[in-house]
Design an enzyme around this catalytic site. Structure first.
Site, PDB file in Angstrom:
ATOM      1  N   SER A  70       0.836  -1.191   0.000  1.00  0.00           N
ATOM      2  CA  SER A  70       0.000   0.000   0.000  1.00  0.00           C
ATOM      3  C   SER A  70       0.879   1.254   0.000  1.00  0.00           C
ATOM      4  CB  SER A  70      -0.958  -0.050   1.195  1.00  0.00           C
ATOM      5  OG  SER A  70      -1.957   0.918   1.099  1.00  0.00           O
TER       6      SER A  70
ATOM      7  N   HIS B 188      -7.813  -5.241  -1.181  1.00  0.00           N
ATOM      8  CA  HIS B 188      -6.570  -4.630  -0.752  1.00  0.00           C
ATOM      9  C   HIS B 188      -5.702  -5.571   0.076  1.00  0.00           C
ATOM     10  CE1 HIS B 188      -4.039  -1.146  -0.119  1.00  0.00           C
ATOM     11  NE2 HIS B 188      -4.050  -1.343   1.188  1.00  0.00           N
TER      12      HIS B 188
END
Length: 705
Positions: A554, A676
């Site tokens: 991320s 994610h």
């Protein structure tokens, strides 16, 4: 062997010119934003095919690694259950099924009862993630939420345990769940449809089915959390600062509202007014409120005040602000307040008695580790629970070399006992050594590196360094879960590769000031701290000069890509998972999830000075045709709601277009299922981890099995 003959894919170029602050940029791959475009999907599939073909050489090694990981994942026993009201709640794995189910048993003894089995959800065999599981105090109702896509938009359901029927469904993006003391009123946060922000609190009467919004936040830089006090007597609404993640559990709030848990239909009362720069976390303790506040310094202090008068003039200090010591969390027992604090990266638990006596203190033997108070259902929005009317503290400790240990410490006798010790098949902790190495940054600041290796590893060996370094979030050594994931990392350690986490500025491991030191116009310090850490390990002969691999997920993925742009010569290879690869374009579009949050961390490119600074390091805009970058593995997820898939896709396309040979050592894979946080369950989890480890070993010249 590597397949060198296959040509990397390159999508078509559609030149779009943007002029901003007198700077002209050309974006050739903006069209990749349309997930419904068949050409976009075709390009992603082409990259997936290329990745499969050119990495087929790791198949045998990957199979070995999968077997090793799955063996370690077969732990004995189960962690302690958590208690709510008259029941203990716990998970049990089921032979032949992908997911553990939730069960309960009466505290006084009796048969077990099934609470929630995710295997019955249509689609859970493909993807499933728990949001929260919250029983009412009397155990009649169970509220739970889940995600079956990977976009972290959790569907809420309520089950009546007297007959097993689901009496409420709400598909509209539920967040934190909390029951009032009347055992029929459920409060939950609801997310806006156009961005990742929980901006409403909803009150639901499960017996009538009536729901209504009772609180709404209009500031798009803030969000809402609803929770119940540790005592159970009060409900709180925290107006949280979305850009701050400095506490893993207790998020900083700009404003707090309260409501007696026994009177859920009353009006909420504001207990501290909103003020610029003001941050607070509230708890209830007997006849008082406790506030963890930043009014005297960034490391926070603890104060107590009367419930009916919370003005600052009435505050009494319990724990002062201290330089070098961060007050991270507070937990209440009937006669004690437990403070989780951290000096440097060393955590400790300190008990403060109601009569003013301080102690005992619990200081873990390991300098760099993770300590968690209470027990939790483990979902994305689940709260850690700790019994209130007790004199013993329950906590969990873990590290690189210590799988989860649950400990109960009697605060009256200062004696501890182990409730449960996680046993990992084949793991011999005495073979490994964890330590903390201090690296000197370019401005002289010392940056800690938590690192682990086999004791018999020699000098100048290969090292995998993990980094995050954003939003004040903490990346701390643990055994299970990201970033440590030791059930997979042990396969690297056993092959002579050390593993470390670099606690760069921008993260929160050393407190709020550590985070704020690398934000906005100082953000490059995050990248240069990582570079300094790598150079330090080489200088002290812990790492070989050609043996350093860096990885990040991320925002951490953006960190490693930026560091590789600055010093491509320093790193043997780079792993960037769902990376924030293009900060400028993300922040220019405020319709995107989290775009506003990013401006507090990175600056606002709508402002000329911020834009110029971002332009100096944004990975996407600093790729040049005259540089050779380290071999890089990048992944994305089609349904990722945090870092949208096209950010890494555009970066990959841009980097390929800059290279004469399309950069064949750049590998890009997009998960068409999940979000994610990657694959949710089953063999896919071990397979993904094994592939990454095999790719790392190959890049380090250790392709042998």
């Amino acid at each position: 062997m590597e397949n060198k003959s296959l040509q990397p894919p390159l999508p078509r170029s559609e030149r779009r010119i943007r002029v901003l602050h007198n700077d002209v940029t050309i974006d050739s791959y903006g069209w990749l934003r349309d997930r419904e475009d068949p050409d976009v999907l075709a390009y992603l599939e082409a990259e997936n095919h290329y990745a499969d073909e050119v990495t087929s050489y790791v198949a045998e090694l990957k199979a070995d690694l999968i077997a090793e990981i799955e063996k370690r994942d077969s732990c004995d026993g189960a962690p302690p259950p958590f208690q709510v009201g008259f029941f203990f709640y716990f998970q049990k794995s089921q032979s032949g099924l992908l997911h553990s189910a939730w069960w309960r048993r009466p505290v006084t003894g009796g048969p077990e009862e099934l609470v929630f089995d995710p295997n019955t959800l249509p689609g859970a065999e493909v993807f499933y993630s728990l949001g929260a599981l919250e029983p009412s105090d009397d155990g009649r109702y169970i509220a739970f939420s889940f995600d079956l896509i990977g976009n972290e938009r959790y569907e809420l359901r309520v089950r009546d345990m007297t007959n097993g029927r689901e009496i409420w469904r709400d598909p509209s993006r539920a967040g934190r769940l909390v029951w009032a003391a009347d055992n029929r009123t459920l409060f939950f946060t609801r997310e806006r449809a156009d961005r990742r922000q929980h901006d409403r609190v909803v009150r639901l009467d499960v017996e009538t089915g009536r729901s209504e919004v009772v609180f709404e936040e209009v500031n798009e830089r803030l969000a809402l959390v609803v929770r119940r006090s540790g005592s159970g007597a009060y409900l709180f609404i925290d107006v949280i600062i979305t850009s701050d993640m400095s506490s893993r559990i207790q998020r900083a709030a700009a404003e707090v509202w309260c409501l007696p848990a026994e009177r859920p239909t009353d009006m909420w009362r504001r207990i501290l007014a909103r003020e610029l720069g003001h941050e607070i976390y509230a708890e209830h303790w007997g006849n008082e409120f406790l506030f963890r506040v930043n009014d005297t310094g960034p490391n926070l202090r603890l104060v107590r005040t009367a419930i009916d008068d919370t003005s600052p003039s009435r505050w009494q200090e319990v724990v002062p602000h201290r330089a070098g010591i961060t007050l991270e969390e507070i937990h209440v027992l009937e006669e004690h307040v437990i403070v989780l604090e951290r000096e440097g990266i060393q955590p400790r638990l300190v008990a403060h008695h109601r009569n003013g006596r301080v102690g005992p203190s619990i200081v873990p033997v390991e300098h760099s580790c993770t300590v968690t108070v209470g027990l939790s259902a483990g979902g994305s929005y689940s709260c850690a629970r700790h019994p209130y009317r007790v004199s013993a503290l329950t906590y969990k400790i873990c590290s690189f070399v210590t799988p989860d240990i649950f400990i109960q410490h009697d605060l009256l006798t200062d004696k501890s006992k182990v409730l449960y010790r996680t046993l990992v098949s084949g793991f011999e902790p005495e073979l490994y050594e964890a330590r903390v190495v201090m690296a000197k940054a370019e401005d002289g600041v010392e940056v800690p590196i938590s690192i682990v290796a086999r004791r018999d590893r020699g000098e100048d060996g290969p090292v995998l360094l993990n980094v995050y370094g954003c939003y004040g979030a903490q990346s701390l050594p643990a055994f299970f879960g990201w970033p440590s994931s030791m059930t997979a990392r042990l396969s690297l350690l056993d092959r002579g590769v050390a593993f470390g986490i670099v606690h760069v500025r921008g993260g929160g491991e050393l407190g709020r000031a550590w985070h704020e030191a690398a934000t906005r116009d100082q953000k490059r310090l995050t990248h240069t701290d990582l570079i300094a850490a790598a150079e330090c390990l080489v200088e002290h002969r812990f790492a070989s000069r050609d043996g350093i691999v860096i990885e990040g997920r991320s925002a951490g993925g953006g960190t490693v890509l930026a560091a590789a742009v600055l010093r491509p010569d320093l790193f043997r290879a780079v792993l960037a998972e769902v990376p924030l690869a293009d900060i400028i374009d993300t922040e220019l579009d405020f319709t995107l999830p989290y775009a506003l949050r990013e401006t507090a961390e990175y600056g606002d490119p709508h402002l000329a000075n911020d834009y110029q600074y971002l332009r100096s390091y944004d990975p996407y805009y600093n790729l040049t045709p005259d540089r050779r970058y380290p071999p890089t593995y990048i992944d994305a997820a089609l349904h990722d709601s945090q870092v949208l898939y096209y950010q890494p896709a555009r970066y990959v396309a841009q980097r390929r277009s800059k290279a004469v040979d399309r950069d064949p050592d750049l590998i890009f894979r997009t998960r068409m299922i999940g979000g994610h946080m990657g694959v949710s369950h089953g063999p896919g989890v071990a397979e993904e981890a094994a592939f990454r480890m095999a790719w790392i070993l190959h890049r380090l010249g250790q392709s042998g099995r």
